[in-house]
Design a protein around this motif. Structure first.
Motif, PDB file in Angstrom:
ATOM      1  N   THR A 245       0.834  -1.216   0.000  1.00 30.34           N
ATOM      2  CA  THR A 245       0.000   0.000   0.000  1.00 30.34           C
ATOM      3  C   THR A 245       0.862   1.257   0.000  1.00 30.34           C
ATOM      4  O   THR A 245       1.362   1.671  -1.036  1.00 30.34           O
ATOM      5  N   ARG A 305      -6.826  -7.632  -3.102  1.00 22.32           N
ATOM      6  CA  ARG A 305      -5.757  -6.656  -3.332  1.00 22.32           C
ATOM      7  C   ARG A 305      -4.647  -7.270  -4.176  1.00 22.32           C
ATOM      8  O   ARG A 305      -4.093  -6.626  -5.083  1.00 22.32           O
ATOM      9  N   TYR A 330      -8.803  -1.302  -6.413  1.00 27.93           N
ATOM     10  CA  TYR A 330      -7.761  -1.275  -5.384  1.00 27.93           C
ATOM     11  C   TYR A 330      -8.146  -0.336  -4.249  1.00 27.93           C
ATOM     12  O   TYR A 330      -7.892  -0.619  -3.081  1.00 27.93           O
ATOM     13  N   ASP A 333     -10.039  -1.434  -1.198  1.00 29.59           N
ATOM     14  CA  ASP A 333      -9.326  -2.367  -0.327  1.00 29.59           C
ATOM     15  C   ASP A 333      -8.039  -1.766   0.245  1.00 29.59           C
ATOM     16  O   ASP A 333      -7.249  -2.471   0.856  1.00 29.59           O
TER      17      ASP A 333
END
Length: 421
Positions: A245, A305, A330, A333
């Motif tokens: 992330t 993801r 994306y 999540d």
């Protein structure tokens, strides 16, 4: 008709939301600054990424200690101090000329200051002010990171392109100054400060005084948690969470778009779109974590993801609509994993230790983010593209999904509550 009085806990949630929003906005700024710094100072992406990596790591390492500092010295004092330090570091940044100065201001000072305003702040606020709706509150406050991107990244990118990155810094410093005033006037540490019971309770409770060494207590909590299998699984999954992330997409999505001929403003807008959908996804995740098995939620979050990251290299090479599809999928999540992870930590270790234990779990998240931020920058310099980092993160998320199902259903909280901290 009598109008119901709003519980002051929701006022504190709003102020905390704004605080985390600004902190997240600052943490996401380096993604916009990589290309301008590369052009102005001649620094390589690997060198710039090393600074971002250090800041991300320190942001995580502060978490366990911020949990105890927030309880010992009070939320308002610690947030004001953190905002002041952060504002000072940003105000000085336009005067920097060397990489070591960037390392000091953004790697060290900014990392430590924003670390005091990490997700642990949201966990502390929810624990102090709420008996019911804790999952929802954690979801809302976690989603503020996405909202920070939503508000700040397109603005910062636009100011950077039109007027230069120094003016972008000045804008954020002004926002921080206004936020400090809000925190000083309206933030409160505990329901007892306003003569109220926590939300969902009818009993006004005096907050317990934290005893012991504020630097030693998180280390003792860590020692007791290290013997717990669930702790290691939560740390492992959260490592891959950070790896996929803020360390990867949050840092390198804009430079990756630039490599494919997409402007910084356009890719910042896509990150903002991710923020919109993550605001929805993470808030819903908090609501779901109050009602469903958190292990299964994590399985689906990490699995989906992973699939989206495996799709990303194709989306970058294909067309703008495909990249929009990725951003939506994306984004839902992005950090939806936080509420169920907090829920599992509280279930396993008890509410009293949840903040400190989750702080250590968050260290793993930031360690993963740090590895991804630095590693992806180096691989881009060596290979000339971000394909390998994106695919590696996708595979890592699929592995994290399997790890989530290995977490035990049975809580050991009764045992751990008898352990000394």
């Amino acid at each position: 008709m009598k109008i119901a009085k709003i519980h002051y806990g929701w006022v504190v949630v709003l102020i905390t939301f704004l605080t985390l929003l600004v902190s997240a906005g600052v943490r996401s700024m380096p993604g916009v600054l990589i290309v301008p710094f590369q052009n102005e100072f001649g620094w390589g992406r690997g060198s710039i990424s090393s600074v971002i990596s250090l800041g991300i790591l320190l942001y995580g390492l502060v978490g366990p200690f911020s949990a105890i500092f927030l309880q010992r010295f009070g939320i308002r004092k610690m947030v004001v101090l953190s905002l002041a330090v952060l504002g000072a570091s940003l105000a000085v940044t336009p005067m920097m000329r060397a990489l070591w100065q960037f390392e000091l201001l953004w790697g060290l000072v900014s990392g430590l200051a924003t670390g005091m305003m990490a997700n642990v702040l949201g966990v502390t606020v929810s624990g102090n002010w709420f008996v019911k709706r804790r999952g929802l509150v954690v979801g809302l406050l976690t989603a503020s990171a996405a909202t920070g991107q939503l508000l700040f990244l397109p603005l910062i990118a636009k100011i950077t392109v039109d007027a230069g990155w120094r003016y972008a810094m000045i804008t954020i410093v002004a926002v921080i100054a206004v936020l400090m005033v809000i925190v000083v006037i309206w933030m409160r540490d505990h329901p007892y400060d306003v003569g109220m019971a926590p939300y969902g309770s009818t009993k006004v409770i005096r907050p317990e005084q934290v005893k012991g060494n504020a630097l030693l207590l998180p280390l003792i909590a860590l020692r007791s948690a290290l013997a717990n299998r669930t702790f290691w699984l939560l740390m492992g999954t959260f490592f891959f969470c950070g790896f996929s992330t803020n360390g990867l997409i949050g840092t390198h999505f804009i430079p990756a778009g630039h490599d494919h001929g997409i402007s910084e403003v356009a890719t910042a807008g896509m990150l903002a779109m991710m923020g919109v959908f993550d605001l929805l996804g993470t808030t819903c995740s908090g609501w779901l974590s109050d009602r469903m098995d958190s292990r299964k939620l994590l399985f689906w979050y990490y699995g989906l993801r992973g699939l989206s990251l495996l799709f990303l290299p194709y989306a970058l090479d294909a067309s703008h609509p495909m990249l929009v599809v990725f951003s939506v999928f994306y984004g839902l999540d992005w950090i939806a994993t936080v509420p169920p992870t907090v829920k599992l930590a509280a279930k396993e270790f008890g509410n009293a230790k949840a903040g400190m234990v989750f702080g250590w779990v968050a260290v793993a998240h930031q360690l993963g983010a740090s590895v991804a931020a630095f590693g992806a920058g180096v691989l881009r310099d060596v290979l000339g593209s971000y394909t390998v980092p994106f695919l590696s993160a996708g595979v890592a998320c699929l592995f994290a999904a399997i790890m989530s199902l290995c977490i035990s259903k049975n809580s050991k909280v009764n045992y751990l509550q008898n352990q000394s901290v």
